[in-house]
Design a protein around this motif. Structure first.
Motif, PDB file in Angstrom:
ATOM      1  N   ARG A  97       0.911  -1.372  -0.107  1.00 22.23           N
ATOM      2  CA  ARG A  97      -0.107   0.083  -0.072  1.00 22.23           C
ATOM      3  C   ARG A  97       0.847   1.262   0.115  1.00 22.23           C
ATOM      4  NH1 ARG A  97      -2.985  -2.945   3.721  1.00 22.23           N
ATOM      5  NH2 ARG A  97      -2.038  -2.012   5.510  1.00 22.23           N
ATOM      6  N   GLU A  98       1.893   1.108   0.871  1.00 25.57           N
ATOM      7  CA  GLU A  98       2.673   2.390   0.819  1.00 25.57           C
ATOM      8  C   GLU A  98       3.524   2.547  -0.482  1.00 25.57           C
ATOM      9  OE1 GLU A  98       3.607   4.461   3.748  1.00 25.57           O
ATOM     10  OE2 GLU A  98       1.621   3.667   4.232  1.00 25.57           O
ATOM     11  N   ALA A  99       3.950   1.694  -1.112  1.00 25.58           N
ATOM     12  CA  ALA A  99       4.540   1.795  -2.482  1.00 25.58           C
ATOM     13  C   ALA A  99       3.685   2.364  -3.585  1.00 25.58           C
ATOM     14  CB  ALA A  99       5.060   0.317  -2.892  1.00 25.58           C
ATOM     15  N   GLU A 100       2.415   1.803  -3.318  1.00 27.95           N
ATOM     16  CA  GLU A 100       1.358   2.183  -4.382  1.00 27.95           C
ATOM     17  C   GLU A 100       1.285   3.749  -4.340  1.00 27.95           C
ATOM     18  OE1 GLU A 100      -2.011  -0.195  -3.441  1.00 27.95           O
ATOM     19  OE2 GLU A 100      -1.223  -1.796  -4.912  1.00 27.95           O
ATOM     20  N   LYS A 101       0.860   4.198  -2.909  1.00 25.47           N
ATOM     21  CA  LYS A 101       0.792   5.501  -2.671  1.00 25.47           C
ATOM     22  C   LYS A 101       1.993   6.450  -2.966  1.00 25.47           C
ATOM     23  CE  LYS A 101      -2.408   4.663   1.333  1.00 25.47           C
ATOM     24  NZ  LYS A 101      -2.607   4.788   2.622  1.00 25.47           N
ATOM     25  N   LEU A 102       3.181   5.853  -2.736  1.00 22.47           N
ATOM     26  CA  LEU A 102       4.292   6.629  -3.178  1.00 22.47           C
ATOM     27  C   LEU A 102       4.383   6.857  -4.811  1.00 22.47           C
ATOM     28  CD1 LEU A 102       7.049   7.970  -2.732  1.00 22.47           C
ATOM     29  CD2 LEU A 102       8.107   5.665  -2.583  1.00 22.47           C
ATOM     30  N   GLU A 103       4.003   6.026  -5.419  1.00 22.33           N
ATOM     31  CA  GLU A 103       4.165   6.014  -6.863  1.00 22.33           C
ATOM     32  C   GLU A 103       2.812   6.860  -7.357  1.00 22.33           C
ATOM     33  OE1 GLU A 103       5.770   4.594  -9.356  1.00 22.33           O
ATOM     34  OE2 GLU A 103       7.016   4.084  -7.625  1.00 22.33           O
ATOM     35  N   ARG A 104       1.823   7.087  -6.933  1.00 21.94           N
ATOM     36  CA  ARG A 104       1.036   8.068  -6.847  1.00 21.94           C
ATOM     37  C   ARG A 104       1.192   9.420  -6.638  1.00 21.94           C
ATOM     38  NH1 ARG A 104      -2.898   4.142  -4.976  1.00 21.94           N
ATOM     39  NH2 ARG A 104      -3.059   5.095  -2.984  1.00 21.94           N
TER      40      ARG A 104
ATOM     41  N   ARG B  43       1.833  13.929   2.367  1.00 17.59           N
ATOM     42  CA  ARG B  43       2.629  13.157   3.266  1.00 17.59           C
ATOM     43  C   ARG B  43       3.793  12.515   2.631  1.00 17.59           C
ATOM     44  NH1 ARG B  43       0.412   7.564   5.701  1.00 17.59           N
ATOM     45  NH2 ARG B  43       2.188   7.744   6.497  1.00 17.59           N
ATOM     46  N   TYR B  44       3.462  12.195   1.306  1.00 20.41           N
ATOM     47  CA  TYR B  44       4.525  11.361   0.492  1.00 20.41           C
ATOM     48  C   TYR B  44       5.392  12.181  -0.365  1.00 20.41           C
ATOM     49  CZ  TYR B  44       1.865   7.250   1.959  1.00 20.41           C
ATOM     50  OH  TYR B  44       1.251   6.547   2.658  1.00 20.41           O
ATOM     51  N   ALA B  45       5.132  13.774  -0.241  1.00 25.51           N
ATOM     52  CA  ALA B  45       5.689  14.567  -1.061  1.00 25.51           C
ATOM     53  C   ALA B  45       7.350  14.501  -1.026  1.00 25.51           C
ATOM     54  CB  ALA B  45       5.145  16.002  -0.800  1.00 25.51           C
ATOM     55  N   TYR B  46       7.936  14.505   0.043  1.00 25.86           N
ATOM     56  CA  TYR B  46       9.324  14.808   0.200  1.00 25.86           C
ATOM     57  C   TYR B  46       9.943  13.366  -0.249  1.00 25.86           C
ATOM     58  CZ  TYR B  46       8.013  18.857   2.797  1.00 25.86           C
ATOM     59  OH  TYR B  46       7.759  20.040   3.273  1.00 25.86           O
ATOM     60  N   GLN B  47       9.232  12.452   0.015  1.00 22.96           N
ATOM     61  CA  GLN B  47       9.850  11.082  -0.471  1.00 22.96           C
ATOM     62  C   GLN B  47       9.751  10.937  -1.756  1.00 22.96           C
ATOM     63  OE1 GLN B  47       7.986   7.917   1.818  1.00 22.96           O
ATOM     64  NE2 GLN B  47       9.125   6.186   0.680  1.00 22.96           N
TER      65      GLN B  47
END
Length: 473
Positions: free
Chosen positions: A394-401, A434-438
């Motif tokens: 789930r985290e990987a999917e959100k990071l890709e988005r 929350r995933y912007a910087y990553q």
């Protein structure tokens, strides 16, 4: 009472009899358990003892047989098979006893009873039907693991458990088939069934859970342990083991007499000889007064409703049986006499059996609880691993988005590629902020973003732009 004999101790049990002492010393010489070897020997003695050798009625009922069921307790590889092997070496001759494993309750009767064609007038079969006869008067069944026996007893419609109970009590075996030519029946005092099985503590419930029927109470429980075994292997005991099957063989009925019994179906239905004697006499063993007193005390407790409940309630029946077999083990001049020492030895052995059974059941329950706890821990660990894997996905999917959104927002708001602060990009992403910087750092590593104005400050304060020649989407 002051003159009442004291309970026998374990050293007395083994050393008060030359036969039992030899068994103990020989077992230790062969590095097996004396307790397990003795149990197997008693089952073999019961097997070679003719079915017409019985214990007295005591309270006015019918005389009882001397069948022996033995449960040898130990983990896999602890020596149940070794104990049977040592017993076989000490008593090798079982007088052609049947040794087939039980498949069903109905099948047990076929160990003893059969049918054969009735002969015609010329001695040949003329389709005159069949008659019952005795195939064998004795059997010793060896079941390596109680689990196999339990699986058979648990089958829908299985009659193995009630048949084993009846066989231990010496009751008639076999059903009343509609077709007389298929009817097999082993009558009381015409057969002797004995059983040895291995019991691992984790499987003890297969017997213990049947205490309502009385099955576990009928077993002598022996252990493969010997806490007194010396560290150095002792030599083979001097002398010889003096048990001889021929002395018991002299007491058994002839094949002709057994066939007449099987044909009649019961002693009471046999035709009496003209002399008026018993057509099928029983050899009744003689017990000391202590046995009769114990039986009388037990009956009074039962009549008063004060007999203890649980698996110890029927221990007296087992004590009577073992006392008789211990007496036969001695092979004294008076073969059928049970002495006070035999009775006290039987009391000690039954007490030891109860302790072994209790320890086996307790150990089994503890092991099953530990196994369930370990399985539960494994299940929880597997669930946690699965949950962690799902979270990572789930985290990987959100990071890709988030990465796609960063590229899209920069293309929209920074067409001249002058650079946008990371904190502003985060605001553009809304819920994915929350995933912007990553996402920015991952895109920079992939060469899809350029850093404007030098590599100073934090990701949030630096200026980021789409890499030259790299479309946003």
């Amino acid at each position: 009472m002051a003159d009442e004999p004291q309970p026998m101790t374990e050293p007395e049990f083994w050393e008060k009899s030359a036969q039992r002492q030899y068994i103990r010393d020989y077992a230790r010489h062969t590095r097996t358990s004396p307790d397990a070897v003795l149990g197997a020997i008693l089952a073999r003695i019961a097997t070679v003892t003719p079915p017409n050798v019985v214990a007295p009625a005591f309270t006015g009922a019918f005389p009882s047989g001397l069948a022996m069921y033995v449960a040898i307790v130990g983990s896999s590889g602890d020596g149940k098979g070794l104990a049977e092997g040592v017993a076989r070496k000490l008593i090798p001759d079982l007088l052609d006893a049947g040794e087939t494993l039980p498949v069903s309750g109905e099948g047990l009767a076929t160990l003893f009873a059969g049918r054969r064609p009735l002969p015609g007038d010329d001695g040949e079969s003329r389709n005159r039907g069949t008659e019952p006869y005795c195939v064998n008067q004795r059997a010793l069944l060896s079941v390596p693991e109680i689990g196999g026996l339990g699986a058979t007893m648990n089958r829908t419609g299985s009659t193995l458990e009630p048949v084993l109970l009846s066989a231990w009590s010496g009751e008639p075996l076999g059903g009343q088939n509609v077709d007389e030519n298929k009817r097999l029946r082993a009558p009381s005092y015409g057969y002797r069934l004995n059983l040895i099985t291995g019991v691992q503590p984790t499987n003890a419930g297969i017997l213990a859970d049947r205490d309502g029927s009385g099955l576990p109470q009928r077993f002598l429980w022996c252990t493969t342990r010997d806490l007194g075994a010396p560290n150095t292997r002792p030599p083979q005991p001097t002398g010889t083991f003096t048990f001889k099957t021929d002395r018991l063989k002299e007491l058994q009925p002839t094949s002709l007499t057994l066939n007449v019994l099987y044909s009649a179906g019961a002693r009471e239905r046999m035709t009496k000889p003209e002399s008026g004697g018993d057509p099928y006499p029983l050899h009744v063993m003689r017990y000391p007064n202590e046995a009769y007193e114990a039986v009388d005390d037990d009956r009074v407790l039962a009549l008063h409703g004060q007999r203890p409940d649980g698996m110890d309630a029927h221990s007296l029946l087992l004590t009577i049986r073992i006392a008789g077999l211990l007496a036969l083990l001695e092979q004294r001049a008076d073969l059928l006499a049970v002495t006070s020492d035999d009775w006290r030895a039987a009391q000690w052995l039954v007490g030891h059996s109860i302790e072994t059974r209790t320890r086996c059941i307790v150990d089994g329950r503890r092991q099953r609880r530990s196994k369930r706890a370990a399985n539960r821990a494994d299940e929880l660990a597997a669930d946690e691993a699965a949950n962690e894997q799902a979270r990572e996905i789930r985290e990987a999917e959100k990071l890709e988005r988030a990465k796609k959104s960063v590229l899209s927002q920069l293309d929209k708001h920074d067409g001249k590629r002058e650079g946008v602060p990371g904190s502003t990009i985060r605001q553009y992403l809304g819920r994915n902020g929350r995933y912007a910087y990553q996402a920015i750092e991952a895109l920079y590593d992939d060469g899809k973003l350029d850093l404007i104005g030098g590599d100073t400050g934090e990701t949030s304060s630096r200026l980021w732009a789409l890499a030259a020649g790299n479309p946003a989407l």
